[in-house]
Design a protein around this motif. Structure first.
Motif, short mmCIF file in Angstrom:
data_model
loop_
_atom_site.label_atom_id
_atom_site.label_comp_id
_atom_site.label_asym_id
_atom_site.label_seq_id
_atom_site.Cartn_x
_atom_site.Cartn_y
_atom_site.Cartn_z
N GLN A 66 -15.99 -37.19 -10.01
CA GLN A 66 -16.24 -38.46 -9.35
C GLN A 66 -16.86 -38.24 -7.98
O GLN A 66 -17.64 -39.04 -7.52
CB GLN A 66 -14.94 -39.26 -9.21
CG GLN A 66 -14.45 -39.81 -10.53
CD GLN A 66 -13.13 -40.55 -10.39
OE1 GLN A 66 -12.56 -40.57 -9.32
NE2 GLN A 66 -12.67 -41.13 -11.47
N PRO A 73 -23.72 -44.81 -9.17
CA PRO A 73 -23.63 -46.25 -9.33
C PRO A 73 -24.89 -46.99 -8.93
O PRO A 73 -25.04 -48.16 -9.22
CB PRO A 73 -22.45 -46.64 -8.45
CG PRO A 73 -21.57 -45.45 -8.50
CD PRO A 73 -22.52 -44.30 -8.52
N VAL A 99 -20.47 -46.30 -18.27
CA VAL A 99 -19.25 -47.11 -18.44
C VAL A 99 -18.16 -46.26 -19.06
O VAL A 99 -17.00 -46.30 -18.62
CB VAL A 99 -19.54 -48.37 -19.30
CG1 VAL A 99 -18.26 -49.08 -19.67
CG2 VAL A 99 -20.47 -49.30 -18.55
N GLN A 100 -18.50 -45.44 -20.05
CA GLN A 100 -17.51 -44.58 -20.71
C GLN A 100 -16.95 -43.55 -19.74
O GLN A 100 -15.78 -43.18 -19.81
CB GLN A 100 -18.12 -43.87 -21.91
CG GLN A 100 -18.37 -44.77 -23.08
CD GLN A 100 -19.04 -44.05 -24.23
OE1 GLN A 100 -19.52 -42.93 -24.08
NE2 GLN A 100 -19.11 -44.71 -25.38
N GLY A 102 -16.50 -44.09 -16.68
CA GLY A 102 -15.73 -44.80 -15.69
C GLY A 102 -16.47 -44.97 -14.37
O GLY A 102 -15.87 -45.35 -13.36
N LEU A 104 -19.09 -47.06 -14.02
CA LEU A 104 -19.47 -48.47 -13.94
C LEU A 104 -18.38 -49.33 -14.54
O LEU A 104 -17.75 -48.94 -15.53
CB LEU A 104 -20.77 -48.73 -14.72
CG LEU A 104 -22.08 -48.24 -14.14
CD1 LEU A 104 -23.22 -48.56 -15.09
CD2 LEU A 104 -22.35 -48.84 -12.80
N THR A 105 -18.16 -50.48 -13.96
CA THR A 105 -17.22 -51.43 -14.55
C THR A 105 -17.96 -52.22 -15.63
O THR A 105 -19.20 -52.27 -15.62
CB THR A 105 -16.68 -52.39 -13.47
OG1 THR A 105 -17.76 -53.17 -12.97
CG2 THR A 105 -15.99 -51.62 -12.35
N PRO A 106 -17.22 -52.83 -16.54
CA PRO A 106 -17.90 -53.64 -17.56
C PRO A 106 -18.72 -54.78 -16.96
O PRO A 106 -19.76 -55.15 -17.52
CB PRO A 106 -16.74 -54.19 -18.41
CG PRO A 106 -15.65 -53.18 -18.22
CD PRO A 106 -15.80 -52.68 -16.83
N GLU A 107 -18.31 -55.32 -15.82
CA GLU A 107 -19.08 -56.40 -15.20
C GLU A 107 -20.41 -55.87 -14.68
O GLU A 107 -21.46 -56.52 -14.84
CB GLU A 107 -18.28 -57.03 -14.04
CG GLU A 107 -17.04 -57.79 -14.49
CD GLU A 107 -15.84 -56.86 -14.72
OE1 GLU A 107 -15.83 -55.71 -14.22
OE2 GLU A 107 -14.92 -57.29 -15.45
N GLU A 108 -20.37 -54.68 -14.07
CA GLU A 108 -21.61 -54.07 -13.58
C GLU A 108 -22.54 -53.74 -14.75
O GLU A 108 -23.76 -53.91 -14.66
CB GLU A 108 -21.31 -52.80 -12.79
CG GLU A 108 -20.61 -53.04 -11.47
CD GLU A 108 -20.16 -51.76 -10.80
OE1 GLU A 108 -20.00 -51.80 -9.57
OE2 GLU A 108 -19.98 -50.74 -11.50
#
Length: 118
Positions: A66, A73, A99-100, A102, A104-108
């Motif tokens: 991370q 992002p 997204v997988q 982690g 990005l968020t699902p909203e992004e």
């Protein structure tokens, strides 16, 4: 007066049959079962210890992963049509991977997908 000696006969050992033999079988069987149960328990504990070690290693690697891709992002902004001829499906799959992971968020993801498809 003098009696002749009788010849010495060999002493026959009579093996006990029945209860002593059965008792030996029961004790031996119980010891065998206890040994197998202990070995099985030890193997289960080793497996759990290995799983815990793997999880700890993953958790130790996660902050490093991370920390390294912090600028990633910004990918939704870079999700606009690339001049390299990259097609929309490839960009969507890259966003899905983010997204997988982690990052990005699902909203992004939904917002970036809407920008791509618009």
């Amino acid at each position: 007066m003098f009696r002749p000696m009788r010849p010495i006969r060999p002493v026959r050992v009579v093996r006990p049959v029945g209860r002593p033999l059965a008792r030996g079988l029961v004790v031996g069987g119980a010891a065998y079962a206890a040994g197998r149960a202990g070995a099985r328990r030890a193997a289960d504990e080793r497996g759990q210890d290995e799983a815990i070690a793997e999880l700890r290693a993953e958790q130790d690697r996660a902050p490093q992963q991370q920390a390294a891709p912090a600028p990633v992002p910004a990918a939704p902004a870079a999700a606009a049509p690339a001049p390299g001829g990259e097609d929309v499906a490839d960009q969507l799959t890259r966003l899905a991977q983010l997204v997988q992971q982690g990052l990005l968020t699902p909203e992004e993801f939904a917002a970036a997908k809407a920008r791509l498809l618009a």
